[in-house]
Motif scaffolding. Structure first.
Motif, PDB file in Angstrom:
ATOM      1  N   MET A  49      13.257  12.717   8.693  1.00  0.00           N
ATOM      2  CA  MET A  49      14.396  13.179   8.174  1.00  0.00           C
ATOM      3  C   MET A  49      15.004  14.550   8.540  1.00  0.00           C
ATOM      4  N   ARG A  50      13.831  15.379   8.387  1.00  0.00           N
ATOM      5  CA  ARG A  50      14.218  16.703   8.938  1.00  0.00           C
ATOM      6  C   ARG A  50      14.613  17.015  10.360  1.00  0.00           C
ATOM      7  N   THR A  51      13.941  16.086  11.168  1.00  0.00           N
ATOM      8  CA  THR A  51      13.755  16.354  12.829  1.00  0.00           C
ATOM      9  C   THR A  51      14.781  15.416  13.519  1.00  0.00           C
ATOM     10  N   ASP A  52      15.163  14.331  13.024  1.00  0.00           N
ATOM     11  CA  ASP A  52      15.996  13.184  13.690  1.00  0.00           C
ATOM     12  C   ASP A  52      16.663  12.402  12.569  1.00  0.00           C
ATOM     13  N   PHE A  53      17.516  13.069  12.053  1.00  0.00           N
ATOM     14  CA  PHE A  53      18.513  12.251  11.118  1.00  0.00           C
ATOM     15  C   PHE A  53      19.108  10.944  11.374  1.00  0.00           C
ATOM     16  N   ALA A  54      19.556  10.749  12.624  1.00  0.00           N
ATOM     17  CA  ALA A  54      20.127   9.573  13.051  1.00  0.00           C
ATOM     18  C   ALA A  54      19.002   8.480  13.040  1.00  0.00           C
ATOM     19  N   ARG A  55      17.869   8.774  13.364  1.00  0.00           N
ATOM     20  CA  ARG A  55      16.690   7.620  13.404  1.00  0.00           C
ATOM     21  C   ARG A  55      16.340   7.381  12.036  1.00  0.00           C
ATOM     22  N   TYR A  56      16.504   8.368  11.059  1.00  0.00           N
ATOM     23  CA  TYR A  56      16.116   8.336   9.719  1.00  0.00           C
ATOM     24  C   TYR A  56      16.948   7.115   9.131  1.00  0.00           C
ATOM     25  N   GLU A  57      18.462   7.346   9.543  1.00  0.00           N
ATOM     26  CA  GLU A  57      19.340   6.322   8.997  1.00  0.00           C
ATOM     27  C   GLU A  57      19.491   4.973   9.922  1.00  0.00           C
ATOM     28  N   ASP A  58      19.141   4.897  11.148  1.00  0.00           N
ATOM     29  CA  ASP A  58      19.086   3.766  11.916  1.00  0.00           C
ATOM     30  C   ASP A  58      18.110   2.928  11.554  1.00  0.00           C
ATOM     31  N   GLU A  59      16.991   3.304  11.176  1.00  0.00           N
ATOM     32  CA  GLU A  59      16.041   2.534  11.016  1.00  0.00           C
ATOM     33  C   GLU A  59      15.754   2.181   9.372  1.00  0.00           C
ATOM     34  N   GLY A  60      16.855   2.599   8.878  1.00  0.00           N
ATOM     35  CA  GLY A  60      16.583   2.194   7.433  1.00  0.00           C
ATOM     36  C   GLY A  60      15.608   3.075   6.636  1.00  0.00           C
ATOM     37  N   LEU A  61      15.198   4.151   7.222  1.00  0.00           N
ATOM     38  CA  LEU A  61      14.316   4.885   6.316  1.00  0.00           C
ATOM     39  C   LEU A  61      14.668   5.719   5.111  1.00  0.00           C
ATOM     40  N   ASP A  62      15.980   5.764   5.062  1.00  0.00           N
ATOM     41  CA  ASP A  62      16.751   6.280   3.860  1.00  0.00           C
ATOM     42  C   ASP A  62      16.535   5.350   2.678  1.00  0.00           C
ATOM     43  N   LYS A  63      16.583   4.094   2.818  1.00  0.00           N
ATOM     44  CA  LYS A  63      16.349   3.200   1.911  1.00  0.00           C
ATOM     45  C   LYS A  63      14.778   3.283   1.425  1.00  0.00           C
ATOM     46  N   GLU A  64      14.118   3.220   2.473  1.00  0.00           N
ATOM     47  CA  GLU A  64      12.632   2.928   2.458  1.00  0.00           C
ATOM     48  C   GLU A  64      12.210   4.385   1.684  1.00  0.00           C
ATOM     49  N   TYR A  65      12.680   5.545   1.526  1.00  0.00           N
ATOM     50  CA  TYR A  65      12.382   6.770   1.120  1.00  0.00           C
ATOM     51  C   TYR A  65      12.887   6.686  -0.390  1.00  0.00           C
ATOM     52  N   ARG A  66      13.939   6.251  -0.598  1.00  0.00           N
ATOM     53  CA  ARG A  66      14.548   6.041  -1.991  1.00  0.00           C
ATOM     54  C   ARG A  66      13.564   5.141  -2.905  1.00  0.00           C
ATOM     55  N   ALA A  67      13.235   4.005  -2.203  1.00  0.00           N
ATOM     56  CA  ALA A  67      12.138   2.999  -2.579  1.00  0.00           C
ATOM     57  C   ALA A  67      10.948   3.627  -3.136  1.00  0.00           C
ATOM     58  N   LEU A  68      10.352   4.453  -2.125  1.00  0.00           N
ATOM     59  CA  LEU A  68       9.264   5.388  -2.650  1.00  0.00           C
ATOM     60  C   LEU A  68       9.372   6.085  -3.835  1.00  0.00           C
ATOM     61  N   LEU A  69      10.408   6.925  -3.672  1.00  0.00           N
ATOM     62  CA  LEU A  69      10.761   7.590  -4.985  1.00  0.00           C
ATOM     63  C   LEU A  69      10.917   7.168  -6.320  1.00  0.00           C
ATOM     64  N   GLN A  70      11.875   5.804  -6.127  1.00  0.00           N
ATOM     65  CA  GLN A  70      11.847   4.785  -7.351  1.00  0.00           C
ATOM     66  C   GLN A  70      10.654   4.481  -7.747  1.00  0.00           C
TER      67      GLN A  70
END
Length: 245
Positions: A49-70
């Motif tokens: 997320m800090r180094t490659d935000f486009a990859r963070y969004e394109d690979e769905g890592l944003d959703k996985e991250y929120r799921a981990l937080l939940q």
């Protein structure tokens, strides 16, 4: 209320049931529900997320991250889980197609205008009823009791009835209204409906008849045994939903 309508996260351990789809953080979107706490994976995603935000969004890592937080929230407090999170449509289709009755329902819904659209409406209606059971732990217990109490044929018949919508029905007679009001939930609803009681009770009677027509005697007995054991406020919510208000 049923496995076709909700989803839990097997293997989540103390993380508990799934989070709400599109709810806090939208964790359920993209196939993720809540995930078991995993500090290593969380750190990996944070680095991306800090180094490659486009990859963070394109690979769905944003959703996985929120799921981990939940998942972390649910591990700390199981009542933060949401047992009525809708199961994704593709997963629901797969589960339903595990039975002949479910296969027929999927095919019928496709002909009626689209499986996904109809399923979403049923999930919404059933979720609102299950929420009347109380907090997340009570909701989870409610759905577990349902799954243990009735066979798949009853689950499918209920889904089909919810999808069918509120029908026209002849008004109930005074005797039928009085009979309906002999139960605690029925008495509450007759008082609430007032002058509309004949119309509403007539609708419920028609829907009940339509439902049991799809069941065997044993399946019908299982359905009413389960329904009769529900708390009054859950039954009144179901009555309002099925009668159209």
């Amino acid at each position: 209320m049923s496995n076709e309508l909700t989803i839990s996260n097997p293997g989540a351990g103390s993380a508990g049931p799934a989070t709400d789809v599109g709810g806090a953080g939208g964790a359920g979107q993209g196939g993720f529900a809540s995930l078991p706490p995993n500090a290593t994976r969380k750190a990996e995603i944070e680095a991306i997320m800090r180094t490659d935000f486009a990859r963070y969004e394109d690979e769905g890592l944003d959703k996985e991250y929120r799921a981990l937080l939940q998942g972390e929230l649910e591990a700390a407090n199981p009542e933060r889980a949401n047992p009525v999170a809708p199961m994704p449509a593709d997963a629901s289709r797969t589960v339903l197609c595990g039975s002949v009755e479910g296969q027929k329902l999927v095919s019928e819904w496709e002909r009626m205008g689209g499986f996904r659209v109809i399923l979403a409406g049923v999930q919404k209606d059933v979720g609102e009823i299950v929420k009347e059971a109380g907090n997340a732990l009570h909701q989870k217990a409610f759905m577990e009791r349902f799954s243990l109490s009735v066979p798949v044929e009853v689950e499918v018949a209920l889904m089909d009835e919810f999808a069918s919508g509120v029908p026209w029905a002849p008004p109930a007679s005074q005797g039928e209204i009085d009979l309906f009001a002999t139960t605690a939930a029925g008495k509450i609803m007759v008082q609430l409906w007032g002058a509309e009681a004949a119309e509403k009770v007539g609708i419920l009677r028609k829907r009940a008849a339509r439902l049991v027509d799809a069941l065997t005697e044993d399946e019908e007995a299982d359905l009413w045994a389960w329904f009769g054991g529900l708390d009054t406020h859950v039954i009144t919510k179901a009555y309002r939903k099925l009668a159209g208000g």
